[in-house]
Design an enzyme around this catalytic site. Structure first.
Site, PDB file in Angstrom:
ATOM      1  N   LYS A  58      56.618  82.180  40.074  1.00  9.49           N
ATOM      2  CA  LYS A  58      57.058  80.904  39.128  1.00  9.49           C
ATOM      3  C   LYS A  58      56.897  81.717  37.468  1.00  9.49           C
ATOM      4  O   LYS A  58      58.520  82.032  36.749  1.00  9.49           O
ATOM      5  CB  LYS A  58      56.461  79.729  38.624  1.00  9.49           C
ATOM      6  CG  LYS A  58      56.169  78.834  40.573  1.00  9.49           C
ATOM      7  CD  LYS A  58      55.133  77.841  39.361  1.00  9.49           C
ATOM      8  CE  LYS A  58      53.718  78.194  39.311  1.00  9.49           C
ATOM      9  NZ  LYS A  58      53.120  78.634  40.778  1.00  9.49           N
ATOM     10  N   ARG A  63      51.474  69.299  37.136  1.00 12.59           N
ATOM     11  CA  ARG A  63      50.412  69.544  38.768  1.00 12.59           C
ATOM     12  C   ARG A  63      50.139  68.607  38.968  1.00 12.59           C
ATOM     13  O   ARG A  63      49.641  68.624  40.188  1.00 12.59           O
ATOM     14  CB  ARG A  63      49.348  70.873  37.921  1.00 12.59           C
ATOM     15  CG  ARG A  63      48.396  71.628  38.494  1.00 12.59           C
ATOM     16  CD  ARG A  63      49.403  72.613  39.164  1.00 12.59           C
ATOM     17  NE  ARG A  63      48.981  73.626  39.175  1.00 12.59           N
ATOM     18  CZ  ARG A  63      48.759  75.089  38.795  1.00 12.59           C
ATOM     19  NH1 ARG A  63      49.449  75.254  37.742  1.00 12.59           N
ATOM     20  NH2 ARG A  63      48.385  75.722  39.287  1.00 12.59           N
ATOM     21  N   ARG A 118      48.372  90.899  44.289  1.00 15.43           N
ATOM     22  CA  ARG A 118      48.703  90.643  42.407  1.00 15.43           C
ATOM     23  C   ARG A 118      47.785  91.621  42.135  1.00 15.43           C
ATOM     24  O   ARG A 118      46.379  91.100  42.341  1.00 15.43           O
ATOM     25  CB  ARG A 118      49.063  89.609  42.520  1.00 15.43           C
ATOM     26  CG  ARG A 118      48.975  89.336  40.734  1.00 15.43           C
ATOM     27  CD  ARG A 118      49.373  87.978  39.745  1.00 15.43           C
ATOM     28  NE  ARG A 118      49.278  86.837  40.666  1.00 15.43           N
ATOM     29  CZ  ARG A 118      49.378  85.403  39.791  1.00 15.43           C
ATOM     30  NH1 ARG A 118      50.122  85.640  39.788  1.00 15.43           N
ATOM     31  NH2 ARG A 118      48.315  84.562  41.046  1.00 15.43           N
ATOM     32  N   ARG A 132      42.674  89.039  38.899  1.00 19.61           N
ATOM     33  CA  ARG A 132      42.107  87.755  38.519  1.00 19.61           C
ATOM     34  C   ARG A 132      41.868  86.788  39.240  1.00 19.61           C
ATOM     35  O   ARG A 132      42.142  87.393  40.676  1.00 19.61           O
ATOM     36  CB  ARG A 132      44.150  86.256  38.484  1.00 19.61           C
ATOM     37  CG  ARG A 132      44.736  85.859  37.136  1.00 19.61           C
ATOM     38  CD  ARG A 132      45.938  85.809  37.080  1.00 19.61           C
ATOM     39  NE  ARG A 132      46.123  84.385  38.080  1.00 19.61           N
ATOM     40  CZ  ARG A 132      46.817  84.024  37.268  1.00 19.61           C
ATOM     41  NH1 ARG A 132      47.867  83.251  37.325  1.00 19.61           N
ATOM     42  NH2 ARG A 132      46.526  82.573  38.656  1.00 19.61           N
ATOM     43  N   ARG A 146      42.981  77.200  45.944  1.00 16.13           N
ATOM     44  CA  ARG A 146      44.580  77.073  44.909  1.00 16.13           C
ATOM     45  C   ARG A 146      45.413  76.265  46.336  1.00 16.13           C
ATOM     46  O   ARG A 146      46.021  75.138  45.750  1.00 16.13           O
ATOM     47  CB  ARG A 146      44.550  78.065  44.582  1.00 16.13           C
ATOM     48  CG  ARG A 146      43.620  78.393  43.131  1.00 16.13           C
ATOM     49  CD  ARG A 146      43.790  79.676  42.490  1.00 16.13           C
ATOM     50  NE  ARG A 146      44.509  80.186  42.465  1.00 16.13           N
ATOM     51  CZ  ARG A 146      46.098  81.158  42.288  1.00 16.13           C
ATOM     52  NH1 ARG A 146      44.842  82.126  42.761  1.00 16.13           N
ATOM     53  NH2 ARG A 146      47.209  81.574  41.632  1.00 16.13           N
TER      54      ARG A 146
HETATM   55  P1  AP5 Z   1      54.072  85.372  40.453  1.00 20.07           P
HETATM   56  O1  AP5 Z   1      55.125  85.472  39.716  1.00 20.07           O
HETATM   57  O2  AP5 Z   1      52.544  85.382  39.436  1.00 20.07           O
HETATM   58  O3  AP5 Z   1      53.505  83.815  40.861  1.00 20.07           O
HETATM   59  P2  AP5 Z   1      53.734  82.943  40.264  1.00 20.07           P
HETATM   60  O4  AP5 Z   1      54.453  81.655  41.126  1.00 20.07           O
HETATM   61  O5  AP5 Z   1      53.282  82.235  38.934  1.00 20.07           O
HETATM   62  O6  AP5 Z   1      51.936  82.575  40.447  1.00 20.07           O
HETATM   63  P3  AP5 Z   1      50.434  81.665  40.218  1.00 20.07           P
HETATM   64  O7  AP5 Z   1      49.234  82.543  41.013  1.00 20.07           O
HETATM   65  O8  AP5 Z   1      50.868  82.415  38.305  1.00 20.07           O
HETATM   66  O9  AP5 Z   1      50.609  80.668  39.876  1.00 20.07           O
HETATM   67  P4  AP5 Z   1      49.571  79.126  39.916  1.00 20.07           P
HETATM   68  O10 AP5 Z   1      50.507  77.710  39.594  1.00 20.07           O
HETATM   69  O11 AP5 Z   1      48.312  79.489  40.942  1.00 20.07           O
HETATM   70  O12 AP5 Z   1      48.890  79.898  38.731  1.00 20.07           O
HETATM   71  P5  AP5 Z   1      48.545  79.408  36.878  1.00 20.07           P
HETATM   72  O13 AP5 Z   1      48.349  80.590  36.079  1.00 20.07           O
HETATM   73  O14 AP5 Z   1      50.286  78.371  36.760  1.00 20.07           O
HETATM   74  O15 AP5 Z   1      53.912  86.321  41.608  1.00 20.07           O
HETATM   75  C1  AP5 Z   1      53.029  86.046  42.029  1.00 20.07           C
HETATM   76  C2  AP5 Z   1      52.702  87.923  43.245  1.00 20.07           C
HETATM   77  O16 AP5 Z   1      54.267  87.836  43.923  1.00 20.07           O
HETATM   78  C3  AP5 Z   1      53.310  88.713  41.999  1.00 20.07           C
HETATM   79  O17 AP5 Z   1      52.100  89.778  42.159  1.00 20.07           O
HETATM   80  C4  AP5 Z   1      54.387  89.016  41.733  1.00 20.07           C
HETATM   81  O18 AP5 Z   1      54.770  90.620  41.699  1.00 20.07           O
HETATM   82  C5  AP5 Z   1      54.887  89.179  43.112  1.00 20.07           C
HETATM   83  N1  AP5 Z   1      56.633  88.925  43.492  1.00 20.07           N
HETATM   84  C6  AP5 Z   1      56.795  87.349  42.630  1.00 20.07           C
HETATM   85  N2  AP5 Z   1      58.211  87.498  43.035  1.00 20.07           N
HETATM   86  C7  AP5 Z   1      58.582  87.815  44.405  1.00 20.07           C
HETATM   87  C8  AP5 Z   1      59.089  87.937  44.854  1.00 20.07           C
HETATM   88  N3  AP5 Z   1      60.247  87.550  45.184  1.00 20.07           N
HETATM   89  N4  AP5 Z   1      59.788  89.173  46.366  1.00 20.07           N
HETATM   90  C9  AP5 Z   1      57.994  89.840  46.451  1.00 20.07           C
HETATM   91  N5  AP5 Z   1      56.858  89.579  45.563  1.00 20.07           N
HETATM   92  C10 AP5 Z   1      56.638  89.111  44.652  1.00 20.07           C
HETATM   93  O19 AP5 Z   1      47.007  78.537  37.332  1.00 20.07           O
HETATM   94  C11 AP5 Z   1      45.867  79.152  36.957  1.00 20.07           C
HETATM   95  C12 AP5 Z   1      44.855  78.210  36.701  1.00 20.07           C
HETATM   96  O20 AP5 Z   1      45.086  77.296  35.643  1.00 20.07           O
HETATM   97  C13 AP5 Z   1      44.999  76.846  37.565  1.00 20.07           C
HETATM   98  O21 AP5 Z   1      44.283  77.100  39.319  1.00 20.07           O
HETATM   99  C14 AP5 Z   1      43.849  75.781  37.163  1.00 20.07           C
HETATM  100  O22 AP5 Z   1      43.131  75.691  37.165  1.00 20.07           O
HETATM  101  C15 AP5 Z   1      44.282  76.162  35.548  1.00 20.07           C
HETATM  102  N6  AP5 Z   1      45.609  74.847  35.591  1.00 20.07           N
HETATM  103  C16 AP5 Z   1      47.251  75.945  35.402  1.00 20.07           C
HETATM  104  N7  AP5 Z   1      47.451  74.634  34.889  1.00 20.07           N
HETATM  105  C17 AP5 Z   1      47.354  73.447  35.000  1.00 20.07           C
HETATM  106  C18 AP5 Z   1      48.040  72.611  35.227  1.00 20.07           C
HETATM  107  N8  AP5 Z   1      49.261  72.400  33.943  1.00 20.07           N
HETATM  108  N9  AP5 Z   1      47.269  71.313  35.247  1.00 20.07           N
HETATM  109  C19 AP5 Z   1      45.684  71.679  35.595  1.00 20.07           C
HETATM  110  N10 AP5 Z   1      44.528  72.691  35.746  1.00 20.07           N
HETATM  111  C20 AP5 Z   1      46.103  74.295  34.738  1.00 20.07           C
END
Ligand code: AP5
Length: 227
Positions: A13, A88, A127, A162, A173
């Site tokens: 994402k 979410r 990552r 992270r 997660r």
């Molecule tokens: P990346 O693009 O970083 O993936 P992502 O989907 O953004 O993963 P996140 O871990 O950031 O998502 P998340 O939803 O768990 O975390 P968030 O920050 O929202 O890619 C991942 C890796 O893969 C990278 O190394 C990249 O280089 C690689 N990659 C990407 N595309 C690729 C491809 N095509 N081929 C190969 N490699 C690739 O949330 C974190 C925490 O915050 C949550 O756990 C929760 O505690 C809190 N939180 C966030 N939002 C909410 C909400 N709405 N409500 C409540 N709590 C929330």
């Protein structure tokens, strides 16, 4: 254009949001980034959110919704946005629908980045992030030239992991995604907004899939899911 990028942790994402920002000139609104920023600045909200984030759980809805209401009211969101990591769960999706209805700016598409669990685990555990410029690498799929340093900023900046990308938190997660976020697939399918994209390809190919998926939706007036 007003879209949501939906998908499990590690589905890409954040990576795809960056490409969409460049292509469409609209802001990425990532609840994860906003929360991590609050944690780093040790604000009241950040201190409240930290323990849930470190444990791989969702931060409470009231905190996240207050933060999003404020963010969506800023002028740059008037021209459109990419929501990354929000909503979410169903209560957040219903609240978003109400907020956007009040703004007269309903969603135009919800793009699901579809990927196998095994690949997700590798993407998350591999990552690494530059602590200075925030550039995202992956030791398996997008490795920097030198493992300890950022290609963009140079040798003096460290690449960090992270806290929630530690193997013991990743499983939690993914469980939270299955239980709380996956029901949004039916919610947005019923609203006629869901587009499913194969996210098991290289970054540019996935971006092409997203562009194809949102092509027509970007011209549409948008829809409000009925709560
Ligand atoms: P990346 O693009 O970083 O993936 P992502 O989907 O953004 O993963 P996140 O871990 O950031 O998502 P998340 O939803 O768990 O975390 P968030 O920050 O929202 O890619 C991942 C890796 O893969 C990278 O190394 C990249 O280089 C690689 N990659 C990407 N595309 C690729 C491809 N095509 N081929 C190969 N490699 C690739 O949330 C974190 C925490 O915050 C949550 O756990 C929760 O505690 C809190 N939180 C966030 N939002 C909410 C909400 N709405 N409500 C409540 N709590 C929330």
């Amino acid at each position: 254009m007003r879209i949501v990028l939906l998908g499990a942790p590690g589905s890409g994402k954040g990576t795809q949001s960056q490409l969409l920002v460049k292509a469409f000139g609209i802001p990425q609104i990532s609840t994860g980034d906003l929360l991590r920023d609050a944690v780093a600045k040790r604000t009241e909200l950040g201190l409240k959110a930290k323990s849930a984030m470190d444990a791989g759980k969702l931060v409470d809805d009231a905190t996240v919704l207050g933060m999003m209401r404020e963010r969506l009211s800023r002028p740059d969101a008037a021209k459109g946005f990419i929501l990354d990591g929000f909503p979410r769960n169903i209560p957040q999706a219903e609240a978003l629908s109400k907020m956007l209805a009040e703004m007269g700016a309903p969603l135009q598409a919800v793009v699901l980045l579809n990927l196998d669990l095994g690949i997700l685990f590798k993407r998350l555990s591999g990552r690494r992030i530059c602590e200075s410029c925030g550039r995202v690498f992956n030791i398996y799929t997008a490795a920097p030239a030198a493992l300890e340093h950022c290609d963009k900023c140079g040798a003096e900046h460290r690449l960090i992991q992270r806290p929630d990308d530690k193997e013991e938190v990743i499983g939690k997660r993914l469980d939270v995604y299955e239980a709380q976020t996956k029901p949004l697939i039916s919610f947005y399918t019923a609203a006629g907004l869901l587009r499913v994209v194969d996210a098991d390809a290289d970054v540019n190919a996935v971006f092409g899939n997203i562009r194809n998926a949102i092509g027509a939706a970007a011209q549409a007036p948008g829809r409000s899911p009925s709560a």
